[in-house]
Scaffold this active site. Structure first.
Site, PDB file in Angstrom:
ATOM      1  N   ARG A 194       0.836  -1.205   0.000  1.00 58.20           N
ATOM      2  CA  ARG A 194       0.000   0.000   0.000  1.00 58.20           C
ATOM      3  C   ARG A 194       0.871   1.255   0.000  1.00 58.20           C
ATOM      4  O   ARG A 194       1.817   1.372   0.770  1.00 58.20           O
ATOM      5  CB  ARG A 194      -0.903   0.003   1.231  1.00 58.20           C
ATOM      6  CG  ARG A 194      -1.620   1.320   1.521  1.00 58.20           C
ATOM      7  CD  ARG A 194      -2.477   1.207   2.769  1.00 58.20           C
ATOM      8  NE  ARG A 194      -3.045   2.489   3.175  1.00 58.20           N
ATOM      9  CZ  ARG A 194      -2.585   3.250   4.175  1.00 58.20           C
ATOM     10  NH1 ARG A 194      -1.511   2.850   4.873  1.00 58.20           N
ATOM     11  NH2 ARG A 194      -3.166   4.381   4.500  1.00 58.20           N
TER      12      ARG A 194
ATOM     13  N   ARG B 262      -7.889  20.422   7.505  1.00 58.16           N
ATOM     14  CA  ARG B 262      -6.662  20.579   8.279  1.00 58.16           C
ATOM     15  C   ARG B 262      -6.474  22.024   8.715  1.00 58.16           C
ATOM     16  O   ARG B 262      -6.933  22.960   8.041  1.00 58.16           O
ATOM     17  CB  ARG B 262      -5.442  20.129   7.464  1.00 58.16           C
ATOM     18  CG  ARG B 262      -5.311  18.625   7.318  1.00 58.16           C
ATOM     19  CD  ARG B 262      -3.995  18.231   6.695  1.00 58.16           C
ATOM     20  NE  ARG B 262      -3.862  16.788   6.596  1.00 58.16           N
ATOM     21  CZ  ARG B 262      -3.329  16.012   7.531  1.00 58.16           C
ATOM     22  NH1 ARG B 262      -2.856  16.563   8.631  1.00 58.16           N
ATOM     23  NH2 ARG B 262      -3.248  14.714   7.365  1.00 58.16           N
TER      24      ARG B 262
ATOM     25  N   LYS C  10     -12.903   3.092   1.946  1.00 53.36           N
ATOM     26  CA  LYS C  10     -12.482   3.206   3.337  1.00 53.36           C
ATOM     27  C   LYS C  10     -13.612   3.862   4.136  1.00 53.36           C
ATOM     28  O   LYS C  10     -14.026   4.979   3.817  1.00 53.36           O
ATOM     29  CB  LYS C  10     -11.211   4.040   3.449  1.00 53.36           C
ATOM     30  CG  LYS C  10      -9.988   3.398   2.818  1.00 53.36           C
ATOM     31  CD  LYS C  10      -8.792   4.327   2.844  1.00 53.36           C
ATOM     32  CE  LYS C  10      -8.321   4.624   4.254  1.00 53.36           C
ATOM     33  NZ  LYS C  10      -7.137   5.541   4.246  1.00 53.36           N
TER      34      LYS C  10
ATOM     35  N   THR D 138      -5.282  -0.395  10.765  1.00 56.88           N
ATOM     36  CA  THR D 138      -4.905   0.596  11.772  1.00 56.88           C
ATOM     37  C   THR D 138      -4.672  -0.024  13.147  1.00 56.88           C
ATOM     38  O   THR D 138      -5.545  -0.695  13.705  1.00 56.88           O
ATOM     39  CB  THR D 138      -5.940   1.739  11.906  1.00 56.88           C
ATOM     40  OG1 THR D 138      -6.415   2.143  10.632  1.00 56.88           O
ATOM     41  CG2 THR D 138      -5.296   2.922  12.614  1.00 56.88           C
TER      42      THR D 138
END
Length: 476
Positions: free
Chosen positions: A36, A77, A226, A284
């Site tokens: 990945r 962000r 995802k 994760t």
């Protein structure tokens, strides 16, 4: 079944700790299945060079892995601050969408911080929670106007540059693909990658938008959705249906939803994929402590084993193999946990998968037959990979599935499928010749022995047409 056969696949994320040729060779030999690339960090030159290096290593080792490019997707962000701010409970923070309105770091009794999302004030309401830097800093919205959103700090923490903002329970009106994403996709298509992972997929239309985009650029790569926020959880069934597979991205997901809901959502996601016959990845913090430690924690061991018990198709490593000190050891740890856990008792096959076509139901019969034959291996020939995916979704616990295809892309796209060991083979016009070539390949690489019973799914020529068949064969 051979004790060395591993049904659950391993994905590693490439980074500075693993991108050299020597380490890549160790990882490929250790049994990784998918590499990945995280486009939140990787440059285009890095992807070009590293994909070429990886494929060179695969040719040398004679064991291939597929490439997944993880598209960054839309995100909110903070901007740049001149120094890290040590925020304390009670501090006020103003988030500005226009940098010209935040010229001074401290103004109007608050820290003035820019954000990259112009629609922030429109999407949130007073009282909402704002989580900054993966949830380390929690804030509450006190007020808002056209220029700014004022928050009060609830939990302390240092605030540095460009920190990720999560808005739990808020539906944000961001595009599913940014301009950066589109450029990253084009670059990845040039590199002939087999998979894309779409970050922050919120609804089925996001997958359809991406599928149209890659089709316009002549790519047949598969798209993994995802799930990372509450919108994705609410639209889970439709997202799975529109995708080629699912990734339970537990980092952002564990921030966006109450943490006690995370195991429930993970199980529901896996079960939804099982029912729809789509592959599912658990990602994760699988072995997070091994970024700096040569041994996993007991909780991590149990977490990996739980994903295997749930029969997820893949488990994924992130920081463990991008910046970790023990990347190869992480893969070896996964191998040990997976193989031991897969020996545990469970259903002989998945009875809940939806089987619509007669051919799909025929494949179920092959799985039942192989199970009754003490876990005889199953051999299948597929041009598009669909039969292999159905066999994988049936989860034949005792039988390895050897899937042969003549298409290199299909070969690589079968690598993440639970229980599938793919092979690239040129098909003969005569089905029996193809079967014999497959047996020779299996013998050559010691996947079978002479005298082994096999369940073979192929077609046979009867008069002037081909008919799908299930055959019991003995390797000679």
């Amino acid at each position: 079944m051979r004790s060395s056969y591993r049904h659950t696949k391993v994905i590693f994320t490439i980074g500075p700790a693993t991108d050299d040729e020597e380490t890549l060779e160790k990882l490929v030999r250790a049994g990784v299945d998918i590499c990945r690339f995280n486009m939140a960090h990787a440059t285009h030159d890095y992807v070009r060079d590293t994909v070429a290096r990886l494929r060179k290593v695969c040719e040398k080792v004679e064991r291939h892995v597929s490439v997944m490019v993880d598209i960054k997707g839309p995100e909110i962000r903070t901007g740049v601050v001149p120094y890290a701010l040590d925020l304390e409970p009670g501090n006020k923070v103003d988030f500005y969408v226009n940098p010209d309105d935040a010229k001074d770091l401290e103004q109007d009794g608050a820290y003035a911080i820019t954000v990259n999302y112009p629609g922030l004030a429109k999407d949130v309401v007073v009282g909402n929670t704002v989580l900054v830097d993966s949830g380390l800093i929690r804030m509450k919205i006190l007020s808002k106007d056209e220029k700014r959103v004022r928050c009060e700090v609830l939990t302390p923490g240092p605030l540095g540059n460009r920190r990720h903002i999560n808005l739990p329970g808020v539906k944000v009106n961001l595009p599913c693909l940014t301009e950066k994403d589109k450029n990253d996709i084009k670059l990845s298509i040039e590199c002939n990658v087999e998979f894309f992972a779409l970050s922050f997929a919120r609804e089925a239309d996001d997958l359809r938008v991406m599928r149209r985009f890659i089709a316009e650029h002549d790519s047949q790569a598969h798209i993994i959705a995802k799930i990372e926020d509450q919108s994705a959880v609410s639209n889970l069934d439709a997202i799975v249906d529109a995708s080629d597979g699912l990734m339970v991205a537990r980092g952002d997901l564990g921030i966006e939803i109450p943490y006690e809901d995370l195991p429930v959502v993970q199980r529901r996601a896996v079960q939804t994929c099982h029912r729809q016959g789509k592959p599912v990845i658990i990602a994760t913090h699988m072995l997070e402590s091994m970024i700096s430690s040569p041994m996993p924690t007991r909780a991590e061991i149990t977490d990996v084993a739980n994903a295997v018990y749930e029969q997820a198709d893949c488990v994924m490593l992130s920081g463990e193999t991008t910046i970790g000190k023990y990347p190869v050891e992480c893969v070896e740890v996964l191998n040990r946990i997976i193989r031991k856990t897969e020996l545990g008792q469970g259903p002989l096959y998945n009875e809940n998968v939806r089987l619509i076509t007669p051919k799909a139901k025929m494949l179920r019969s092959a799985v039942v037959l192989a199970s009754d034959m003490a876990g005889a291996p199953i051999v299948v020939f597929t041009r598009r990979g669909q039969m292999a995916q159905i066999l994988s979704s049936l989860r034949p616990r005792n039988s390895p599935v050897y899937a042969f295809t003549s298409d290199n892309l299909v070969f690589k796209q079968m690598l993440p499928l639970w229980g599938i060991e793919p092979f690239l083979l040129e098909f003969d016009d005569d089905p029996e010749e193809t079967v014999q070539k497959a047996f020779k390949a299996l013998l050559k690489y010691s996947w079978v022995r002479r005298g082994d019973n096999m369940v073979v799914i192929t077609n046979s020529k009867i008069r002037d047409r081909f008919v799908d068949t299930i055959q019991i064969r003995v390797v000679e």
